[in-house]
Design an enzyme around this catalytic site. Sequence first.
Site, PDB file in Angstrom:
ATOM      1  N   ARG A   1     -17.089  50.214   3.855  1.00 59.19           N
ATOM      2  CA  ARG A   1     -16.918  51.253   2.375  1.00 59.19           C
ATOM      3  C   ARG A   1     -16.966  49.625   1.370  1.00 59.19           C
ATOM      4  NH1 ARG A   1     -14.157  54.225  -1.010  1.00 59.19           N
ATOM      5  NH2 ARG A   1     -15.784  55.005  -2.741  1.00 59.19           N
TER       6      ARG A   1
ATOM      7  N   HIS B   1     -18.481  52.609  -8.821  1.00 57.74           N
ATOM      8  CA  HIS B   1     -16.555  52.377  -8.479  1.00 57.74           C
ATOM      9  C   HIS B   1     -16.714  51.915 -10.301  1.00 57.74           C
ATOM     10  CE1 HIS B   1     -12.972  52.632  -5.624  1.00 57.74           C
ATOM     11  NE2 HIS B   1     -12.516  52.657  -6.825  1.00 57.74           N
TER      12      HIS B   1
ATOM     13  N   GLU C   1     -14.374  58.837  -6.897  1.00 59.30           N
ATOM     14  CA  GLU C   1     -13.492  59.346  -8.079  1.00 59.30           C
ATOM     15  C   GLU C   1     -13.678  60.167  -9.172  1.00 59.30           C
ATOM     16  OE1 GLU C   1      -9.626  57.715  -7.320  1.00 59.30           O
ATOM     17  OE2 GLU C   1      -9.647  57.764  -5.351  1.00 59.30           O
TER      18      GLU C   1
ATOM     19  N   ASN D   1     -11.249  60.582  -0.749  1.00 55.31           N
ATOM     20  CA  ASN D   1     -10.242  59.717  -0.947  1.00 55.31           C
ATOM     21  C   ASN D   1      -8.694  60.478  -1.128  1.00 55.31           C
ATOM     22  OD1 ASN D   1     -11.982  57.644  -1.359  1.00 55.31           O
ATOM     23  ND2 ASN D   1     -11.510  57.229  -3.064  1.00 55.31           N
TER      24      ASN D   1
ATOM     25  N   TYR E   1      -4.653  59.778  -0.944  1.00 58.37           N
ATOM     26  CA  TYR E   1      -3.117  59.616  -1.097  1.00 58.37           C
ATOM     27  C   TYR E   1      -2.030  59.991  -0.954  1.00 58.37           C
ATOM     28  CZ  TYR E   1      -5.522  55.779  -1.897  1.00 58.37           C
ATOM     29  OH  TYR E   1      -6.466  54.361  -2.282  1.00 58.37           O
TER      30      TYR E   1
ATOM     31  N   GLU F   1     -11.214  56.658   1.482  1.00 55.53           N
ATOM     32  CA  GLU F   1     -10.295  55.647   1.210  1.00 55.53           C
ATOM     33  C   GLU F   1      -8.431  56.612   1.761  1.00 55.53           C
ATOM     34  OE1 GLU F   1      -9.388  54.945  -3.034  1.00 55.53           O
ATOM     35  OE2 GLU F   1     -11.540  54.191  -3.194  1.00 55.53           O
TER      36      GLU F   1
HETATM   37  C1  PNW Z   1      -8.305  55.103  -5.937  1.00 58.49           C
HETATM   38  N1  PNW Z   1      -3.801  58.952  -9.192  1.00 58.49           N
HETATM   39  O1  PNW Z   1      -7.656  55.519  -7.046  1.00 58.49           O
HETATM   40  C2  PNW Z   1      -9.554  54.189  -6.195  1.00 58.49           C
HETATM   41  O2  PNW Z   1     -10.401  54.585  -5.901  1.00 58.49           O
HETATM   42  C3  PNW Z   1      -8.719  53.051  -6.042  1.00 58.49           C
HETATM   43  O3  PNW Z   1      -9.485  51.765  -6.313  1.00 58.49           O
HETATM   44  C4  PNW Z   1      -7.586  52.551  -6.227  1.00 58.49           C
HETATM   45  O4  PNW Z   1      -7.706  51.056  -5.961  1.00 58.49           O
HETATM   46  C5  PNW Z   1      -6.937  53.669  -5.267  1.00 58.49           C
HETATM   47  O5  PNW Z   1      -7.238  54.236  -5.663  1.00 58.49           O
HETATM   48  C6  PNW Z   1      -5.378  52.647  -5.109  1.00 58.49           C
HETATM   49  O6  PNW Z   1      -5.059  53.546  -6.830  1.00 58.49           O
HETATM   50  C7  PNW Z   1      -6.618  56.280  -7.700  1.00 58.49           C
HETATM   51  O7  PNW Z   1      -3.161  59.128 -10.114  1.00 58.49           O
HETATM   52  C8  PNW Z   1      -6.035  56.080  -9.049  1.00 58.49           C
HETATM   53  O8  PNW Z   1      -3.635  60.494  -8.443  1.00 58.49           O
HETATM   54  C9  PNW Z   1      -4.986  56.988  -9.827  1.00 58.49           C
HETATM   55  C10 PNW Z   1      -4.391  57.997  -8.331  1.00 58.49           C
HETATM   56  C11 PNW Z   1      -5.213  58.659  -7.737  1.00 58.49           C
HETATM   57  C12 PNW Z   1      -7.358  57.367  -7.339  1.00 58.49           C
END
Ligand code: PNW
Length: 484
Positions: A80, A134, A180, A319, A321, A385
């Site tokens: 991707r 992006h 996002e 995405n 995390y 992601e």
């Molecule tokens: C994503 N938050 O961004 C992006 O899609 C990527 O480009 C980036 O490198 C990656 O996550 C890692 O940070 C985020 O603050 C940035 O929760 C900030 C947040 C979540 C996703």
Amino acid sequence: MDYSAQVFLFGYATAAYQIEGSPSALNRTPSIWDTFTHPDPASGVKHTADGLSGDVATDSLNRWKEDIALLKSYGANSYRFSVSWTRIIDFTGEKKGKDAGGLDPPNEAGIKFYREFLEELIRNGITPAITLYHWDLPQALEVRYGGWRDKRIVEDFAHFAKACFNAFGDLVKHWITLNEPWCVAVLGYGYGVFAPGRSSDRAKSPEGNSSTEPWIVAHNLILSHAYAVKYFRENIKPVHGGEIAVTLDSLWCIPYDDKPETAQVAQRGMDARLGWFADPIYKGHYPASLKAMLGNRLPDFSAEEIAVVKGSSDFFGLNTYTSNLVQEGGTEEFNGKIKTTFTRPDGTQLGTQAQVPWLQAYAPGFRSLLNYLWKTYNKPIYVTENGFAAKGDVALPREEAVHDTDRVEYYRGYTSAILEAIHQDGVPVKSYFAWSLLDNFEWAEGYTVRFGVTYVDYETQKRYPKDSARFLKKWYEDHRQVPE
Ligand code: PNW
């Protein structure tokens, strides 16, 4: 190769501005991230932690064959990546080269580059998944009418999307319109920490209005996505097939305690963080809690618009995390005024802390989120992601940084969670793209945060696989039959 076959996609994700470098090659003109990362030196302002930009990044515009070879060596069957809008559309002659429709012409040099890139991927058995946007809005459109703040962006985004669909539609079957939109609207126009850096906070930004602009920008993002999809479904899909969706970012909101009110707070958090975009797109209206909070600051869709917006994604692009413990008492509208923490009532932490403050590893939250999405939106889920930046590893010498235990443990937990969601809970998850293939330009953090499964030595641009790359390769080899 049968591109329409529904194989589980396993691979890695990147984004153009974070890896390409060579900002003026192939006729490319600046995006808002070029402008944002190059403030007037006289002002003393720095928008990235190290003052650096994506001018060089991982030099992937030149090293793309090496990147593809790396993907192959990692056992990836998919990649991707995003295309740079200003490499696809030619903004070199403001108005000069515009066609009869008043839109800027295609940039043939950029299109040719991405076609060669796609052909090389496919030759190597790697299925491409393209993200159109992006975060690298053409600076020309920011200057012309204020970019995402103006409804004219809907036509320009659709024009750019059409150029990509027409140029690559024979090769690409997996399309993502926007990456996002929450981050675009909130970080760019609410907190002002991402381009174009607008905020009500005058210490950060000379212009901006955090109480109105993020909601307007989000509205225009949703419309832009929807009209691009309309074109795709009417003109491209009947000829080439393929599927298309937006990718939304979400964390999972866990009630801090077991009071019944706290469960409602968690739902309000999900509504703001995810429902803001997902509800119009999958259900046809903004969440009621958002409307209640914002009143007429939340824009309305016309009947014609909402008919285009509703149902405008074939799958759920996700995405994710981390998870947060949430309770009543927050003030920030963008999170639904929830108070968030990683510390449980008994004082323990939810999981292992990453380098960035917003991220702790908590795999059970990922499984819960996948279940919530399936139950709420009822679409197959593509995880576009997921990844981790191990704390402190940026200070380590390369020999140590490649043994990235915290990242391996993160992936161990999250890949198990995905299998549990599929097999035990029956959630249709169709892809897993880890973030990221390479250490790269991490937006406002510059190069001070490393998310890659590949260590990049920025002096030499040499790439070194980390233990996490080997872990994920083996995970997919062990389970490749299973997810299908
Ligand atoms: C994503 N938050 O961004 C992006 O899609 C990527 O480009 C980036 O490198 C990656 O996550 C890692 O940070 C985020 O603050 C940035 O929760 C900030 C947040 C979540 C996703």
